[in-house]
Motif scaffolding. Structure first.
Motif, PDB file in Angstrom:
ATOM      1  N   GLY A  43      34.474  34.439  23.688  1.00  0.00           N
ATOM      2  CA  GLY A  43      34.173  35.642  22.923  1.00  0.00           C
ATOM      3  C   GLY A  43      33.532  36.774  23.687  1.00  0.00           C
ATOM      4  N   GLU A  44      33.313  36.613  24.996  1.00  0.00           N
ATOM      5  CA  GLU A  44      32.657  37.671  25.767  1.00  0.00           C
ATOM      6  C   GLU A  44      33.658  38.434  26.624  1.00  0.00           C
ATOM      7  N   THR A  45      33.214  39.584  27.115  1.00  0.00           N
ATOM      8  CA  THR A  45      33.989  40.355  28.080  1.00  0.00           C
ATOM      9  C   THR A  45      33.228  40.413  29.391  1.00  0.00           C
ATOM     10  N   LEU A  46      33.831  39.905  30.445  1.00  0.00           N
ATOM     11  CA  LEU A  46      33.278  40.018  31.786  1.00  0.00           C
ATOM     12  C   LEU A  46      34.014  41.139  32.501  1.00  0.00           C
ATOM     13  N   GLY A  47      33.313  42.189  32.848  1.00  0.00           N
ATOM     14  CA  GLY A  47      33.910  43.275  33.601  1.00  0.00           C
ATOM     15  C   GLY A  47      33.785  43.024  35.087  1.00  0.00           C
ATOM     16  N   ILE A  48      34.872  43.187  35.822  1.00  0.00           N
ATOM     17  CA  ILE A  48      34.842  43.075  37.288  1.00  0.00           C
ATOM     18  C   ILE A  48      35.167  44.449  37.849  1.00  0.00           C
ATOM     19  N   VAL A  49      34.219  45.003  38.597  1.00  0.00           N
ATOM     20  CA  VAL A  49      34.338  46.383  39.055  1.00  0.00           C
ATOM     21  C   VAL A  49      34.167  46.450  40.566  1.00  0.00           C
ATOM     22  N   GLY A  50      34.783  47.446  41.168  1.00  0.00           N
ATOM     23  CA  GLY A  50      34.666  47.635  42.614  1.00  0.00           C
ATOM     24  C   GLY A  50      35.674  48.668  43.087  1.00  0.00           C
ATOM     25  N   GLU A  51      35.559  49.051  44.340  1.00  0.00           N
ATOM     26  CA  GLU A  51      36.474  50.032  44.912  1.00  0.00           C
ATOM     27  C   GLU A  51      37.882  49.458  45.031  1.00  0.00           C
ATOM     28  N   SER A  52      38.855  50.336  45.177  1.00  0.00           N
ATOM     29  CA  SER A  52      40.223  49.897  45.422  1.00  0.00           C
ATOM     30  C   SER A  52      40.279  49.070  46.701  1.00  0.00           C
ATOM     31  N   GLY A  53      40.962  47.941  46.639  1.00  0.00           N
ATOM     32  CA  GLY A  53      41.088  47.081  47.806  1.00  0.00           C
ATOM     33  C   GLY A  53      40.006  46.038  47.948  1.00  0.00           C
ATOM     34  N   CYS A  54      39.089  45.956  46.958  1.00  0.00           N
ATOM     35  CA  CYS A  54      37.992  44.991  47.081  1.00  0.00           C
ATOM     36  C   CYS A  54      38.422  43.577  46.703  1.00  0.00           C
ATOM     37  N   GLY A  55      39.604  43.419  46.084  1.00  0.00           N
ATOM     38  CA  GLY A  55      40.105  42.092  45.751  1.00  0.00           C
ATOM     39  C   GLY A  55      40.043  41.739  44.281  1.00  0.00           C
ATOM     40  N   LYS A  56      39.637  42.687  43.448  1.00  0.00           N
ATOM     41  CA  LYS A  56      39.444  42.347  42.030  1.00  0.00           C
ATOM     42  C   LYS A  56      40.760  42.019  41.324  1.00  0.00           C
ATOM     43  N   SER A  57      41.833  42.745  41.605  1.00  0.00           N
ATOM     44  CA  SER A  57      43.124  42.434  40.986  1.00  0.00           C
ATOM     45  C   SER A  57      43.679  41.108  41.496  1.00  0.00           C
ATOM     46  N   THR A  58      43.416  40.805  42.760  1.00  0.00           N
ATOM     47  CA  THR A  58      43.858  39.528  43.323  1.00  0.00           C
ATOM     48  C   THR A  58      43.164  38.375  42.620  1.00  0.00           C
ATOM     49  N   VAL A  59      41.903  38.568  42.259  1.00  0.00           N
ATOM     50  CA  VAL A  59      41.179  37.539  41.506  1.00  0.00           C
ATOM     51  C   VAL A  59      41.908  37.234  40.205  1.00  0.00           C
ATOM     52  N   GLY A  60      42.281  38.277  39.462  1.00  0.00           N
ATOM     53  CA  GLY A  60      42.963  38.072  38.190  1.00  0.00           C
ATOM     54  C   GLY A  60      44.260  37.305  38.344  1.00  0.00           C
ATOM     55  N   LYS A  61      45.052  37.654  39.345  1.00  0.00           N
ATOM     56  CA  LYS A  61      46.335  36.983  39.554  1.00  0.00           C
ATOM     57  C   LYS A  61      46.142  35.546  40.030  1.00  0.00           C
ATOM     58  N   ALA A  62      45.060  35.307  40.784  1.00  0.00           N
ATOM     59  CA  ALA A  62      44.783  33.938  41.229  1.00  0.00           C
ATOM     60  C   ALA A  62      44.354  33.062  40.059  1.00  0.00           C
ATOM     61  N   LEU A  63      43.581  33.623  39.138  1.00  0.00           N
ATOM     62  CA  LEU A  63      43.099  32.850  37.999  1.00  0.00           C
ATOM     63  C   LEU A  63      44.250  32.370  37.124  1.00  0.00           C
ATOM     64  N   ILE A  64      45.239  33.239  36.946  1.00  0.00           N
ATOM     65  CA  ILE A  64      46.354  32.875  36.074  1.00  0.00           C
ATOM     66  C   ILE A  64      47.453  32.136  36.839  1.00  0.00           C
ATOM     67  N   ASN A  65      47.212  31.930  38.124  1.00  0.00           N
ATOM     68  CA  ASN A  65      48.052  31.076  38.969  1.00  0.00           C
ATOM     69  C   ASN A  65      49.480  31.587  39.092  1.00  0.00           C
ATOM     70  N   VAL A  66      49.608  32.883  39.400  1.00  0.00           N
ATOM     71  CA  VAL A  66      50.944  33.446  39.613  1.00  0.00           C
ATOM     72  C   VAL A  66      51.132  33.937  41.054  1.00  0.00           C
ATOM     73  N   LEU A  67      50.079  33.919  41.858  1.00  0.00           N
ATOM     74  CA  LEU A  67      50.190  34.466  43.209  1.00  0.00           C
ATOM     75  C   LEU A  67      51.180  33.695  44.068  1.00  0.00           C
ATOM     76  N   ARG A  68      51.230  32.390  43.889  1.00  0.00           N
ATOM     77  CA  ARG A  68      52.138  31.584  44.724  1.00  0.00           C
ATOM     78  C   ARG A  68      53.601  31.910  44.446  1.00  0.00           C
TER      79      ARG A  68
END
Length: 341
Positions: A43-68
Motif C-alpha cells: 500500500g505504500e509508494t517508494l519514490g526512487i529519484v536521481g539524475e539521468s544515468g544513475c541507474g534508477k530505470s535499470t533497477v525497475g527493469k531488474a526487479l521485474i526480471n525483463v533485463l535478460r
C-alpha cells in the motif's frame, strides 16, 4: 503500513559488459546498479529519484526480471524477494517459465507512452493481452474488464476500437496504466511515467495513479528525476547516485531534513514557486561532472564532487546507516556542516 515488506531487495548489482577488439573480448563493464538494498511495503509508494544515468530505470527493469530478455549479456546478482502467501520468492533465481507465475503480481508502466504501445494493435487488444496470458476468463469477460479498466482511467469503452496514434500522450499513458492494472497486480513499477508529458497533463496522471492506488491498495515504485513530483506521490524516498543508494527515508523527512550531501545539493536546485523565497535558500553548486559508470571512482561514487570528502571515502563503498526514525544515509560524514556559496 504492514510490518512485513511486499518486496525485499538485497545487494542488487546490474553490470553490462563491454566487448571490444578483433576477438570481441570483454574490456570493461558499465556498473549501472552497484549494490543497493531497500524494501517496499503493501500500500505504500517508494519514490526512487536521481539524475539521468544513475541507474534508477535499470533497477525497475531488474526487479521485474525483463533485463535478460533485452540484454542477454547483462550480469545481475543479489536477491529480489517477493512475498507470496507468507513466503518470499527470489525472483532473480527463477527461469522465464517460473517467473510467468508471478508476473500478474508485478506490472510496469513505461516512460514513453508513444513507444510502449504497439501501434498495430487496437487499444482494447493492448489492454486485453495480459488477460490472455495470465487469466482463464472468457472472451466476453475479458472485453467487459477492458471496458471497465478504460472507464477507471478516465477513458470510454468505445475508445477500445481505436489505435494508439489516435490518442494524445496523456491518454496513451492512461492506456498504459489500464494495461498494468489488468492482472490486478500488488506492485506496479512506474518508470518516469510522466516525464514525456506536459506539466498540466502530468498532474492529471499523477492524481489518477494516487486514486487508483487507494482504490486497489497498490504498492508503487515511482521512478523519476523530478523531485517535486516524487515528493507529491511518495510515502518514502530513495535517492540514487551513480548506481548506489545515497539516502532512504520518509518523504517529508528526506525533503525537510536531508542528510546526504548529494540530497542537499539536489534539493537546493528545486525551483521555488514564490520569488520572495528564492533569497532564503542557499544554492549548492557541485563541482565537476558526474563520473562515467564505465570508470566509477573507488569507494563512495560521490566523493569526487563532494566538499566533505576525505581520504577514507576512497576505500569502501559507504553502506546505509540508520540515523533515526527509519532514515538511512550512506555517508559517514553527514553530520558535518556542508559548505555553501
Amino acid at each position: 503500513m504492514s510490518k512485513a515488506p511486499l518486496l525485499k531487495v538485497r545487494n542488487l548489482h546490474v553490470h553490462f559488459p563491454i566487448f571490444g577488439g578483433i576477438f570481441q573480448r570483454r574490456v570493461t563493464e558499465v556498473k549501472a546498479v552497484d549494490g543497493i538494498s531497500f524494501d517496499v511495503y503493501p500500500g505504500e509508494t517508494l519514490g526512487i529519484v536521481g539524475e539521468s544515468g544513475c541507474g534508477k530505470s535499470t533497477v525497475g527493469k531488474a526487479l521485474i526480471n525483463v533485463l535478460r530478455l533485452t540484454a542477454p549479456d547483462v550480469e545481475i546478482s543479489g536477491e529480489v524477494f517477493l512475498e507470496d502467501n507468507g513466503e518470499y520468492i527470489d525472483l532473480l533465481s527463477l527461469s522465464r517459465k517460473e517467473m510467468n507465475k508471478h508476473r500478474p503480481d508485478m506490472q510496469m508502466i513505461f516512460q514513453d507512452p508513444f513507444s510502449s504501445l504497439n501501434p498495430r494493435m487496437l487499444v482494447g487488444d493492448i489492454i486485453q493481452e495480459p488477460l490472455d496470458l495470465h487469466t482463464n476468463l472468457s472472451q466476453k469477460e475479458k472485453r467487459e474488464k477492458v471496458a471497465w479498466l478504460l472507464e477507471k482511467v478516465g477513458l470510454s469503452a468505445e475508445q477500445s476500437t481505436r489505435y494508439p496514434h489516435e490518442f494524445s500522450g496523456g491518454q496513451r499513458q492512461r492506456i498504459g496504466i489500464a494495461r498494468a492494472l489488468a492482472t490486478e497486480p500488488r506492485l506496479i513499477i512506474a518508470d518516469e511515467p510522466v516525464s514525456a508529458l506536459d506539466v498540466s497533463i502530468q498532474a492529471q496522471v499523477i492524481n489518477l495513479m494516487m486514486d487508483l492506488q487507494d482504490e486497489f491498495n497498490l504498492s508503487l515504485i515511482f521512478i523519476a528525476h523530478d523531485l517535486s513530483v516524487v515528493e507529491h506521490i511518495s510515502n518514502r524516498i530513495g535517492v540514487m547516485y551513480l548506481g548506489n543508494m545515497a539516502e532512504v527515508g520518509d518523504a517529508d523527512d528526506v525533503y525537510r531534513n536531508p542528510k546526504h550531501p548529494y540530497t542537499l545539493s539536489l534539493l537546493s536546485a528545486v525551483p521555488l514557486p514564490d520569488p520572495k523565497l528564492k533569497n532564503k535558500r542557499q544554492r549548492i553548486v557541485l563541482k565537476g561532472d558526474v563520473p562515467s559508470p564505465l570508470a566509477k571512482p573507488s569507494g563512495c561514487g560521490f566523493r569526487t564532487r563532494c566538499p566533505l570528502a576525505k581520504s577514507a571515502c576512497a576505500k569502501d563503498i559507504p553502506q546505509l546507516e540508520d540515523v533515526g526514525q527509519a532514515h538511512f544515509v550512506a555517508c559517514q560524514y553527514h553530520e558535518e556542516e556542508f559548505p555553501v556559496e
